[in-house]
Design a protein around this motif. Structure first.
Motif, PDB file in Angstrom:
ATOM      1  N   THR A   1     -39.278-140.442  26.343  1.00 27.89           N
ATOM      2  CA  THR A   1     -38.797-141.163  27.524  1.00 27.89           C
ATOM      3  C   THR A   1     -38.163-140.208  28.524  1.00 27.89           C
ATOM      4  OG1 THR A   1     -38.359-143.088  26.135  1.00 27.89           O
ATOM      5  CG2 THR A   1     -37.341-143.071  28.299  1.00 27.89           C
TER       6      THR A   1
ATOM      7  N   LYS B   1     -41.302-134.203  33.950  1.00 28.75           N
ATOM      8  CA  LYS B   1     -39.926-133.845  34.283  1.00 28.75           C
ATOM      9  C   LYS B   1     -39.437-132.591  33.583  1.00 28.75           C
ATOM     10  CE  LYS B   1     -38.291-137.985  36.134  1.00 28.75           C
ATOM     11  NZ  LYS B   1     -37.368-138.077  37.214  1.00 28.75           N
TER      12      LYS B   1
ATOM     13  N   ASN C   1     -40.719-138.135  30.498  1.00 26.58           N
ATOM     14  CA  ASN C   1     -41.582-138.986  31.310  1.00 26.58           C
ATOM     15  C   ASN C   1     -40.815-139.642  32.465  1.00 26.58           C
ATOM     16  OD1 ASN C   1     -44.050-140.158  31.962  1.00 26.58           O
ATOM     17  ND2 ASN C   1     -43.582-141.999  30.812  1.00 26.58           N
ATOM     18  N   GLU C   2     -39.660-140.249  32.170  1.00 34.71           N
ATOM     19  CA  GLU C   2     -38.903-140.989  33.182  1.00 34.71           C
ATOM     20  C   GLU C   2     -37.545-140.370  33.488  1.00 34.71           C
ATOM     21  OE1 GLU C   2     -38.546-144.886  31.532  1.00 34.71           O
ATOM     22  OE2 GLU C   2     -40.692-144.997  31.090  1.00 34.71           O
TER      23      GLU C   2
ATOM     24  N   SER D   1     -28.013-137.353  36.153  1.00 40.22           N
ATOM     25  CA  SER D   1     -29.354-137.583  35.634  1.00 40.22           C
ATOM     26  C   SER D   1     -29.905-136.308  35.013  1.00 40.22           C
ATOM     27  CB  SER D   1     -30.282-138.080  36.742  1.00 40.22           C
ATOM     28  OG  SER D   1     -30.295-137.185  37.815  1.00 40.22           O
TER      29      SER D   1
END
Length: 181
Positions: free
Chosen positions: A77, A30, A80-81, A135
């Motif tokens: 995190t 990401k 990755n997500e 996000s």
């Protein structure tokens, strides 16, 4: 020993971590984040895990131990997500619009409120202009921007109108007692 700080940070597949002095760089699918940790703690990588160790047992060092480990875990995190926060807009006539990097909110003021989304944060509308999803990979930036949007019109306790986090419980008040003598 800090309960959070003594736990290792597991590095998942597809995430690269490089440590150069006090700077930690985390790169994933990401994006990429960097963090400069305090000199009172040291970070080492062994067998696909990061370990944070404090240099002494002083109060400040104990506080920095858990903080540094939590910040590194959030970076891993995030790349990755990713992180997302859902805001609900409740009220008659309250709505939101997203275009490019601008969010336009109609919140009952005499004019619509326009906010520019910070770099690295994306905004989407979900469920007919009543939910806004923010996000990004940086947990602090996403949370701060969500708090700034929520502060424009906090939920009020009588009718529940305003901007709230999804799942947030707003304590309601009864209001005036009608017909009491």
């Amino acid at each position: 020993m800090s309960r959070i700080g003594k736990q290792p940070v597991v590095i998942p597949n597809g995430v690269e971590v490089s440590i150069t002095g006090d700077i930690i760089a985390v790169k994933g699918k990401k994006g990429e984040l960097t963090f400069s940790h305090h000199s009172h703690v040291s970070v080492s990588m062994e067998e696909g895990m990061l370990q944070v160790v404090r240099k002494s047992d002083e109060k400040e060092d104990r506080a920095l131990h858990g903080l540094t480990r939590a910040l590194i875990q959030n970076m891993v995190t995030g790349v990755n997500e990713g992180f997302s926060i859902r805001l609900e807009i409740i009220g008659v006539g309250y709505r939101t619009q997203v275009s490019d990097s601008k969010i336009t909110l109609s919140l009952g003021f005499s004019h619509p409120v326009e906010m520019i989304t910070p770099e690295g944060i994306t905004a989407e509308i979900d469920k007919d202009t009543k939910q806004l999803v923010l996000s990004g990979i940086d947990k602090q930036k996403v949370g701060q921007f969500a708090a700034e949007i929520r502060s424009l019109r906090k939920p009020e306790p009588y009718k529940g109108k305003g901007i709230r986090y999804a799942g947030e419980h707003v304590r309601r008040k009864v209001g005036k007692a009608a017909g009491k003598k």
